[in-house]
Write an enzyme that holds these catalytic residues in place. Structure first.
Site, PDB file in Angstrom:
ATOM      1  CG  HIS A  55      -1.384   9.189  -7.650  1.00  0.00           C
ATOM      2  ND1 HIS A  55      -1.929   8.935  -6.402  1.00  0.00           N
ATOM      3  CD2 HIS A  55      -0.354   8.306  -7.791  1.00  0.00           C
ATOM      4  CE1 HIS A  55      -1.244   7.962  -5.818  1.00  0.00           C
ATOM      5  NE2 HIS A  55      -0.287   7.551  -6.625  1.00  0.00           N
ATOM      6  CG  ASP A  59      -0.899   1.637  -5.789  1.00  0.00           C
ATOM      7  OD1 ASP A  59      -0.473   2.290  -6.754  1.00  0.00           O
ATOM      8  OD2 ASP A  59      -0.626   1.925  -4.609  1.00  0.00           O
ATOM      9  CG  HIS A  60      -3.441   5.215  -5.847  1.00  0.00           C
ATOM     10  ND1 HIS A  60      -3.549   5.881  -4.645  1.00  0.00           N
ATOM     11  CD2 HIS A  60      -2.228   4.600  -5.825  1.00  0.00           C
ATOM     12  CE1 HIS A  60      -2.442   5.680  -3.934  1.00  0.00           C
ATOM     13  NE2 HIS A  60      -1.623   4.912  -4.636  1.00  0.00           N
ATOM     14  CG  ASP A 132       0.529   6.865  -2.972  1.00  0.00           C
ATOM     15  OD1 ASP A 132      -0.263   6.510  -2.082  1.00  0.00           O
ATOM     16  OD2 ASP A 132       0.911   6.109  -3.890  1.00  0.00           O
TER      17      ASP A 132
HETATM   18 FE    FE Z   1       0.197   4.068  -4.059  1.00  0.00          FE
HETATM   19 ZN    ZN Z   2       1.374   6.201  -6.088  1.00  0.00          ZN
END
Ligand code: FE
Ligand code: ZN
Length: 255
Positions: A55, A59-60, A132
């Site tokens: 996604h 942080d990805h 997540d």
């Molecule tokens: Fe995350």
């Molecule tokens: Zn996330």
């Protein structure tokens, strides 16, 4: 065998490097940062073929552009999130199959945490990269979805073979486990699991991956059927999705 390397970064993120030794193809799942990935690639002498994003959260995808620029890799992400995934080359959606060398992965759409969230299931390797959506003893917060959507997404994961290993993006296990115990204090498998988790964390070791089998026994977001859980949260004789929604609501304010 698919070679899987777990790289801990930031406070509680995991980046995964996947390598097919036969073809030499290499993928990275959810690179929050570029440099730690480049370091491992260097050390191993591997060339990056793909980035797989679950996604669009920073942080990805934070390492996307740097890795693409320095390695020439192709970036795979949700077609519906093309506008939000930096550098995306290949948009995928539900039931698309991608391959890392000889290792196929099916794309499964799991909206709830974000509307475009997808997971990658390497069925032959028994590995699920779930970003997540599902955590060890937890699930992602509902930033862009209703409880019903996330519940439907989790049903797809729940139905996978029990031995499937769960590679999630965050080390949230200790907090998740404390919450799980608050809603199901007499679950002996959960109690056991927490002892193991505490031992691992005390040694600074990861608690990820888990398995679908372990999650079925301990994850409150997989346990709407548990009468003990239903009683604790006052949701006896409710629909499973109503039990799920209440567990999610309680977790949002748990600390
Ligand atoms: Fe995350
Ligand atoms: Zn996330």
């Amino acid at each position: 065998m698919l070679n899987i390397i777990q790289i801990p970064v930031l406070t509680d993120n995991y980046i995964y490097l996947l390598h097919d030794p036969v073809t030499g193809e290499t993928a990275v799942v959810d690179p929050a940062l570029g440099q730690p990935v480049l370091d491992v690639l260097n050390e191993k002498g591997w060339r990056l073929t793909y980035i797989l994003n679950t996604h669009h959260h920073w942080d990805h995808v934070g390492g996307n552009l740097e890795l693409k620029q320095k390695t020439g890799c192709k970036i795979i992400g949700a077609q519906s999130d093309r506008d939000r995934i930096p550098g995306i080359d290949i948009g995928v959606s539900e039931d698309d199959v991608i391959a890392l060398g000889g290792h196929p992965a099916r794309v499964i759409s799991t909206p709830g945490h974000t509307s475009g969230h997808i997971v990658y299931h390497f069925a032959e390797d028994g590995a699920l990269f779930c970003g997540d959506t599902l955590f060890v003893m937890g699930c992602g917060r509902l930033f862009e979805g209703a409880p019903e959507q996330m519940w439907n997404s989790l049903q797809k994961l729940k139905a996978m073979p029990p031995s499937t290993r769960i590679y999630c993006t965050h080390e949230y296990t200790q907090t998740n486990g404390r919450f799980a115990l608050s809603v199901e204090p007499d679950n002996s498998q959960l109690q056991q699991k927490m002892l193991e988790v505490q031992r691992l964390r005390a040694e600074n070791k990861p608690t990820v991956p888990s398995t679908i089998e372990q999650e079925l026994a301990t994850n409150p977001f997989f346990r709407e059927d548990s009468l003990a859980l239903q009683k604790t949260i006052n949701r006896v004789n409710c629909l499973p999705v109503e039990v799920f929604a209440e567990v999610r609501r309680l977790k949002d304010t748990f600390n």
